[in-house]
Design a protein around this motif. Structure first.
Motif, short mmCIF file in Angstrom:
data_model
loop_
_atom_site.label_atom_id
_atom_site.label_comp_id
_atom_site.label_asym_id
_atom_site.label_seq_id
_atom_site.Cartn_x
_atom_site.Cartn_y
_atom_site.Cartn_z
N TYR A 48 59.68 -64.25 -36.80
CA TYR A 48 60.15 -65.56 -36.32
C TYR A 48 61.19 -65.38 -35.22
O TYR A 48 61.15 -66.09 -34.20
CB TYR A 48 60.76 -66.38 -37.46
CG TYR A 48 59.75 -67.00 -38.39
CD1 TYR A 48 58.62 -67.64 -37.90
CD2 TYR A 48 59.93 -66.97 -39.76
CE1 TYR A 48 57.69 -68.21 -38.75
CE2 TYR A 48 59.01 -67.55 -40.62
CZ TYR A 48 57.90 -68.17 -40.11
OH TYR A 48 57.00 -68.73 -40.95
N TYR A 49 62.12 -64.47 -35.39
CA TYR A 49 63.13 -64.22 -34.37
C TYR A 49 62.49 -63.72 -33.08
O TYR A 49 62.85 -64.14 -31.99
CB TYR A 49 64.17 -63.21 -34.85
CG TYR A 49 65.18 -63.76 -35.83
CD1 TYR A 49 65.55 -65.10 -35.82
CD2 TYR A 49 65.78 -62.94 -36.76
CE1 TYR A 49 66.49 -65.59 -36.71
CE2 TYR A 49 66.72 -63.42 -37.66
CZ TYR A 49 67.06 -64.75 -37.62
OH TYR A 49 67.99 -65.23 -38.51
N TRP A 50 61.52 -62.79 -33.20
CA TRP A 50 60.88 -62.25 -32.00
C TRP A 50 60.13 -63.34 -31.23
O TRP A 50 60.19 -63.38 -30.01
CB TRP A 50 59.92 -61.11 -32.36
CG TRP A 50 60.62 -59.84 -32.68
CD1 TRP A 50 61.79 -59.37 -32.15
CD2 TRP A 50 60.18 -58.84 -33.60
NE1 TRP A 50 62.11 -58.16 -32.69
CE2 TRP A 50 61.14 -57.80 -33.58
CE3 TRP A 50 59.09 -58.71 -34.43
CZ2 TRP A 50 61.02 -56.66 -34.35
CZ3 TRP A 50 58.97 -57.58 -35.21
CH2 TRP A 50 59.93 -56.56 -35.17
N VAL A 51 59.43 -64.19 -31.95
CA VAL A 51 58.71 -65.28 -31.28
C VAL A 51 59.70 -66.18 -30.54
O VAL A 51 59.51 -66.51 -29.36
CB VAL A 51 57.87 -66.09 -32.30
CG1 VAL A 51 57.35 -67.38 -31.67
CG2 VAL A 51 56.71 -65.25 -32.83
N ALA A 52 60.79 -66.54 -31.20
CA ALA A 52 61.81 -67.39 -30.56
C ALA A 52 62.45 -66.69 -29.37
O ALA A 52 62.66 -67.30 -28.31
CB ALA A 52 62.87 -67.79 -31.58
N GLN A 53 62.75 -65.41 -29.50
CA GLN A 53 63.39 -64.66 -28.42
C GLN A 53 62.46 -64.54 -27.21
O GLN A 53 62.89 -64.73 -26.06
CB GLN A 53 63.79 -63.26 -28.91
CG GLN A 53 64.92 -63.29 -29.91
CD GLN A 53 64.98 -62.03 -30.76
OE1 GLN A 53 64.10 -61.18 -30.73
NE2 GLN A 53 66.04 -61.91 -31.54
N LEU A 54 61.20 -64.23 -27.45
CA LEU A 54 60.26 -64.08 -26.35
C LEU A 54 59.95 -65.42 -25.69
O LEU A 54 59.84 -65.49 -24.45
CB LEU A 54 58.98 -63.39 -26.84
CG LEU A 54 59.19 -61.95 -27.29
CD1 LEU A 54 57.89 -61.37 -27.88
CD2 LEU A 54 59.69 -61.08 -26.17
N LEU A 55 59.82 -66.48 -26.48
CA LEU A 55 59.62 -67.81 -25.89
C LEU A 55 60.84 -68.22 -25.06
O LEU A 55 60.69 -68.81 -23.98
CB LEU A 55 59.33 -68.85 -26.98
CG LEU A 55 57.94 -68.79 -27.59
CD1 LEU A 55 57.83 -69.80 -28.74
CD2 LEU A 55 56.87 -69.05 -26.55
#
Length: 137
Positions: A48-55
């Motif tokens: 979840y953090y990676w998706v938010a960070q990349l977005l």
């Protein structure tokens, strides 16, 4: 170079200080990866953090292009500096970031550090830029 380092460090400090109670200090995929490897967060939480960070990074690049007409440059080493040396330097600088992150934000024995956490991480990023910046092209 000093201004670039200070701006990055202060921006990171502000981002972490404003979100430390929501997600901790997870504004960088490397920090999230380190916390995952250290067993401090679950795999689901890390994803979840990676998706938010990349977005967030994609949106920032699109806004930069839309507002300023700029396109972020790719990464390359400076002339005369080999790929192996750059890779070793980046490993050392990332270790410094992870060491600071664990010492201030992740280690359960750290005590109550409050706003010192974002400040320490912002300063290590500024330091990394000052040290590693001359080696990037």
């Amino acid at each position: 170079m000093v201004m670039v380092a200070l701006v990055h460090g202060l921006a990171l400090f502000a981002a972490m200080a404003s979100s430390i109670n929501v997600s901790g200090v997870h504004v960088n995929p490397a920090v999230t990866f380190g916390a995952l490897l250290g067993g401090r967060i679950s795999l689901v939480c890390a994803v979840y953090y990676w998706v938010a960070q990349l977005l967030g990074a994609i949106v920032a690049c699109l806004l930069l292009r839309l507002i300023a007409g700029m396109r972020p440059a790719g990464f390359m080493e400076a002339s005369g500096v080999g790929e192996l040396r750059c890779m070793i330097l980046k490993i050392v600088l990332t270790f410094g970031l992870m060491y600071t992150m664990y010492g201030t934000a992740v280690d359960p024995k750290r005590g109550s550090m409050g706003t010192t956490i974002p400040l320490a991480l912002g300063l290590i990023v500024a330091t990394n830029i000052l040290v590693g910046g001359p080696f990037d092209g």
